[in-house]
Design a protein around this motif. Structure first.
Motif, PDB file in Angstrom:
ATOM      1  N   ARG A  68     -65.229  27.619 -64.056  1.00 37.35           N
ATOM      2  CA  ARG A  68     -63.932  27.094 -63.618  1.00 37.35           C
ATOM      3  C   ARG A  68     -63.450  25.937 -64.503  1.00 37.35           C
ATOM      4  O   ARG A  68     -62.878  24.965 -64.027  1.00 37.35           O
ATOM      5  CB  ARG A  68     -63.982  26.677 -62.149  1.00 37.35           C
ATOM      6  CG  ARG A  68     -64.478  27.760 -61.205  1.00 37.35           C
ATOM      7  CD  ARG A  68     -63.857  27.711 -59.827  1.00 37.35           C
ATOM      8  NE  ARG A  68     -63.948  26.457 -59.152  1.00 37.35           N
ATOM      9  CZ  ARG A  68     -64.834  26.151 -58.196  1.00 37.35           C
ATOM     10  NH1 ARG A  68     -65.732  27.043 -57.840  1.00 37.35           N
ATOM     11  NH2 ARG A  68     -64.813  24.989 -57.610  1.00 37.35           N
ATOM     12  N   SER A  78     -59.241  35.809 -57.296  1.00 40.37           N
ATOM     13  CA  SER A  78     -60.125  36.653 -56.492  1.00 40.37           C
ATOM     14  C   SER A  78     -61.319  37.052 -57.340  1.00 40.37           C
ATOM     15  O   SER A  78     -61.342  36.842 -58.561  1.00 40.37           O
ATOM     16  CB  SER A  78     -59.392  37.896 -55.993  1.00 40.37           C
ATOM     17  OG  SER A  78     -58.970  38.708 -57.070  1.00 40.37           O
ATOM     18  N   ARG A  80     -65.849  37.602 -57.615  1.00 40.96           N
ATOM     19  CA  ARG A  80     -67.081  36.838 -57.425  1.00 40.96           C
ATOM     20  C   ARG A  80     -67.753  36.593 -58.773  1.00 40.96           C
ATOM     21  O   ARG A  80     -67.706  37.428 -59.671  1.00 40.96           O
ATOM     22  CB  ARG A  80     -68.035  37.591 -56.496  1.00 40.96           C
ATOM     23  CG  ARG A  80     -67.415  38.006 -55.165  1.00 40.96           C
ATOM     24  CD  ARG A  80     -68.428  38.700 -54.278  1.00 40.96           C
ATOM     25  NE  ARG A  80     -69.378  37.752 -53.713  1.00 40.96           N
ATOM     26  CZ  ARG A  80     -70.505  38.108 -53.057  1.00 40.96           C
ATOM     27  NH1 ARG A  80     -70.803  39.391 -52.938  1.00 40.96           N
ATOM     28  NH2 ARG A  80     -71.298  37.194 -52.554  1.00 40.96           N
ATOM     29  N   ASP A  88     -72.278  31.838 -55.555  1.00 48.12           N
ATOM     30  CA  ASP A  88     -70.959  32.283 -56.003  1.00 48.12           C
ATOM     31  C   ASP A  88     -70.203  31.093 -56.599  1.00 48.12           C
ATOM     32  O   ASP A  88     -69.710  30.221 -55.880  1.00 48.12           O
ATOM     33  CB  ASP A  88     -70.181  32.885 -54.833  1.00 48.12           C
ATOM     34  CG  ASP A  88     -68.891  33.557 -55.287  1.00 48.12           C
ATOM     35  OD1 ASP A  88     -68.597  33.512 -56.494  1.00 48.12           O
ATOM     36  OD2 ASP A  88     -68.192  34.127 -54.434  1.00 48.12           O
ATOM     37  N   THR A  91     -66.333  30.207 -55.621  1.00 49.86           N
ATOM     38  CA  THR A  91     -65.963  29.471 -54.399  1.00 49.86           C
ATOM     39  C   THR A  91     -66.806  28.223 -54.184  1.00 49.86           C
ATOM     40  O   THR A  91     -66.633  27.532 -53.181  1.00 49.86           O
ATOM     41  CB  THR A  91     -66.115  30.396 -53.178  1.00 49.86           C
ATOM     42  OG1 THR A  91     -67.472  30.867 -53.093  1.00 49.86           O
ATOM     43  CG2 THR A  91     -65.173  31.594 -53.281  1.00 49.86           C
TER      44      THR A  91
END
Length: 690
Positions: A68, A78, A80, A88, A91
């Motif tokens: 990220r 969206s 994984r 994960d 998230t």
């Protein structure tokens, strides 16, 4: 160290990282960009996965999405990103994600100079991730930093930990970045174009280092690159990305031995090595990822596209075990993998390297010397030494010929080019043009720079940029200059409206076309092209190389091509000159220099060129060891002796004179690689001068 991949398997090791249907978006002023749109892949322990494709294909954004590390406005929409099977990252809250970054996953970026803090010693920067992820004392952190720098092969690591980034060479800085990425012994290393800005010799050393460390540490590696030769020799599997999606995913040998997607085939055909004629040029441009897309994203540029391709998007599916591709009309043969070079269906045409050039000398460089003074003191500026950039270089270029100058950064090839076009005044020696004395800068010669964006005035429209040489030399009226600029832009393949646009509105390949148009404005006979395609994707590189050949034939141009990419020089040039630390150590016909190099340095350069053939690339080679000596204090005698595996006592006291190997092939070496074929030099001066 070269990893043995003779038993390449489909199943592979257990995944360290598994990405499932990953979609990344970036909010921009005029819409939403979707650089990653449904990517699914995995990488196992000890495996190297290559991500390849053109600029804008999504390969770098896929790598950045894992941790990220997205630009402002970017987010994972969206999908994984599972690390170790259960964590994960898509998230994961930011505090926990910071524990993963630099800890379980290390990252090496393309430009180490912009990634390293110029105000902090490299030892502290290397140990910083360990300080964040462990409770070690400052003394232990310093010791581990030295150990890691020694592990990655940084010379004199104990002393260099106190150095700053600007005091290191490009290869050393990249080793520092690798040490920083590996100090916490991560499970996964992400290397984003780690060798793009490096010479072929340093690139070879860095890639060998990554191979050795992943074998020793058992870590997984994701290598992002646009260089197909790099993945051919290093990767276990390769994912080919196009417009945010995977076009093809399979084992390296399967991909190179039997590419199934037309985009993969087109990338291979754009490679200059072993070309049989004009390079294949992929038409058009990648799609705008801000717009809604339908059908196959490659269809507008695909020579096999049908109405089905334009209406329906093909799914990524496996026709053979472990070989997935997304295409309704695949190329190649199902399941066939052959240990041969990639089949090329290039457009017919003459092989550039064998095209006949005139015999009349257009450019004669004789005993060219260029020294640069080194001063000290902010006020008095006392002379502290001299950089010997070019030291007695001689060569001749025939009219209509392309002469390639190759060598590592710092060898003096760019300085020679600048002297030829009049941007640098030689310390001594002669440059004669067409037998009539020195060339007239602008009129007789013109320089095409490596970075077209930096060479074009961002405040001027492109039409004004192209017409500027005409205005400087008072050629024609304003209306005539404007019309001539439009003609030149059309000749290099740019649209009619290009003259009214600014440089930032063009792609890198288009800006290089603008540079060529500007170079043609005063109809020079000689163009010096300094690394004209080094920053371009393979597909755009093919377009520019084809254009340069067309312009040479159309206008009777002569080129001096400066590059560290021997594959490009071999394709475009009829003759090659190899420079090392200010000296011309070998010169001759391109194919002879490539296939039968006589100087050990040339042999090392050829050995380190990445070859887009996984069977050939598996052969280990010595390359060129060590670092380039300083031009402030070059070695006595033969300047290459400090890195030469064949150096003897005579090499330190006597400078070797060129020996002839026939057909204009010469090498300056006391112990040439094929001594029996050499004609001894007429005389050798004592004391290492000539």
């Amino acid at each position: 160290m070269t990893v043995d991949r003779t038993a390449e398997t489909v199943a592979g090791p257990a995944p360290v990282l598994r990405i499932s249907d990953l979609r990344t978006t970036i909010d921009v002023r005029d819409g939403v960009v979707r650089p990653v749109d449904g990517v699914t892949l995995e990488v196992g322990r000890g495996e190297l996965l290559g991500l390849v494709g053109e600029s804008g294909s999504g390969k770098t954004m896929t790598a950045l999405s894992i941790l990220r590390l997205l630009p402002p406005g970017g987010r994972i929409a969206s999908g994984r990103v599972l690390l170790g099977g259960d964590l994960d990252l898509a998230t994961l809250p930011e505090p926990q994600l910071r524990q993963v970054r630099g800890g379980r996953i290390g990252t090496v970026f393309q430009d180490p100079m912009t990634s390293l803090n110029p105000a902090v010693p490299i030892g502290r920067q290397v140990s910083e991730p360990l300080a964040l992820h462990s409770g070690l004392s400052p003394g232990e952190l310093a010791r581990r930093a030295v150990e890691m720098l020694e592990l990655v092969g940084l010379p004199d690591a104990a002393r260099r930990v106190k150095a700053y980034p600007h005091q290191l060479s490009g290869g050393m800085r990249q080793r520092v970045m690798i040490a920083r990425a590996l100090i916490c012994e991560p499970e996964l290393l992400i290397a984003d174009e780690p060798t793009t800005a490096l010479d072929v010799t340093v690139q070879h050393q860095i890639l060998e280092l990554i191979d050795e460390l992943r074998a020793r540490l058992g870590m997984a590696v994701i290598l992002v690159t646009h260089d197909l030769g790099v993945v051919a020799g290093r990767a276990d599997r390769v994912a080919v990305l196009y417009a945010g999606k995977i076009a093809e995913l399979t084992g390296t040998r399967a991909l190179f031995g039997n590419p199934r997607h037309p985009y993969t085939e087109a990338l291979f055909e754009a490679l200059p090595e072993n070309a049989t004629g004009r390079l294949y040029s992929i038409p058009g441009l990648p799609p705008d990822l801000r717009e809604p897309l339908s059908g196959c994203r490659f269809a507008p540029r695909c020579r096999y596209a049908t109405d089905e391709c334009r209406a329906t998007e093909p799914e990524l599916a496996a026709e053979a075990p472990g070989h997935e591709f997304a295409c309704f009309h695949p190329v190649g043969e199902p399941g066939e993998v052959t240990p041969t070079a990639v089949t090329r269906v290039s457009e017919p045409g003459p092989v550039p390297g064998t095209a006949e050039a005139g015999t009349r000398p257009l450019l004669q460089v004789q005993d060219l010397v260029k020294d640069f003074p080194v001063t000290s003191g902010a006020v008095l500026r006392r002379r502290a030494g001299t950089v010997s950039a070019v030291a007695g270089v001689s060569f001749t270029v025939a009219a209509g010929e392309t002469f390639g100058l190759v060598g590592e950064s710092g060898c003096g090839k760019t300085t020679v080019g600048r002297a030829v076009v009049g941007l640098d005044t030689p310390t001594s020696g002669q440059i004669r043009f067409d037998g009539d004395g020195a060339p007239r800068p602008g009129r007789d010669t013109h320089l095409v720079f490596q970075d077209p964006y930096a060479a074009l005035d961002p405040r001027m429209r492109v039409g004004e940029v192209v017409a500027e040489p005409l205005a400087i030399h008072g050629s024609g009226s304003r209306v005539q200059r404007r019309e001539r600029a439009r003609e030149l832009l059309a000749e290099v393949g740019l649209p009619a409206g290009a003259a009214q646009r600014y440089p930032h509105e063009f792609s890198g390949g288009q800006r290089q076309r603008v540079g060529l148009a500007r170079a043609l404005a005063l109809e020079p006979k000689l163009i010096v092209a300094d690394e004209p395609v080094s920053a371009l994707d393979v597909s755009v590189q093919a377009q520019i190389l084809n254009l340069m050949n067309e312009l040479r034939e159309r206008h009777g141009l002569t080129y001096v091509l400066i590059s560290h990419d021997l594959s490009v020089v071999r394709y475009l040039a009829q003759r090659i000159g190899v420079m090392y630390l200010g000296k011309l150590v070998e010169s001759g016909p391109a194919e002879r220099v490539w296939r039968s190099p006589r100087h050990p340095y040339t042999r090392g350069l050829v050995d380190t060129v990445p070859v887009a053939d996984p069977w050939a690339a598996r052969t280990p080679s010595r390359g060129v060891a060590g670092e380039l000596p300083s031009a402030l204090d070059p070695p006595s005698g033969c300047r290459f002796r400090t890195r030469c595996p064949f150096a003897q006592e005579i090499c330190a006291v006597e400078e070797p004179l060129p020996r002839s190997f026939g057909d204009g092939h010469e090498a300056a070496c006391h112990f040439p690689l094929d001594a029996a074929a050499a004609v001894p030099p007429a005389k050798i001066h004592q004391g290492g001068t000539r």
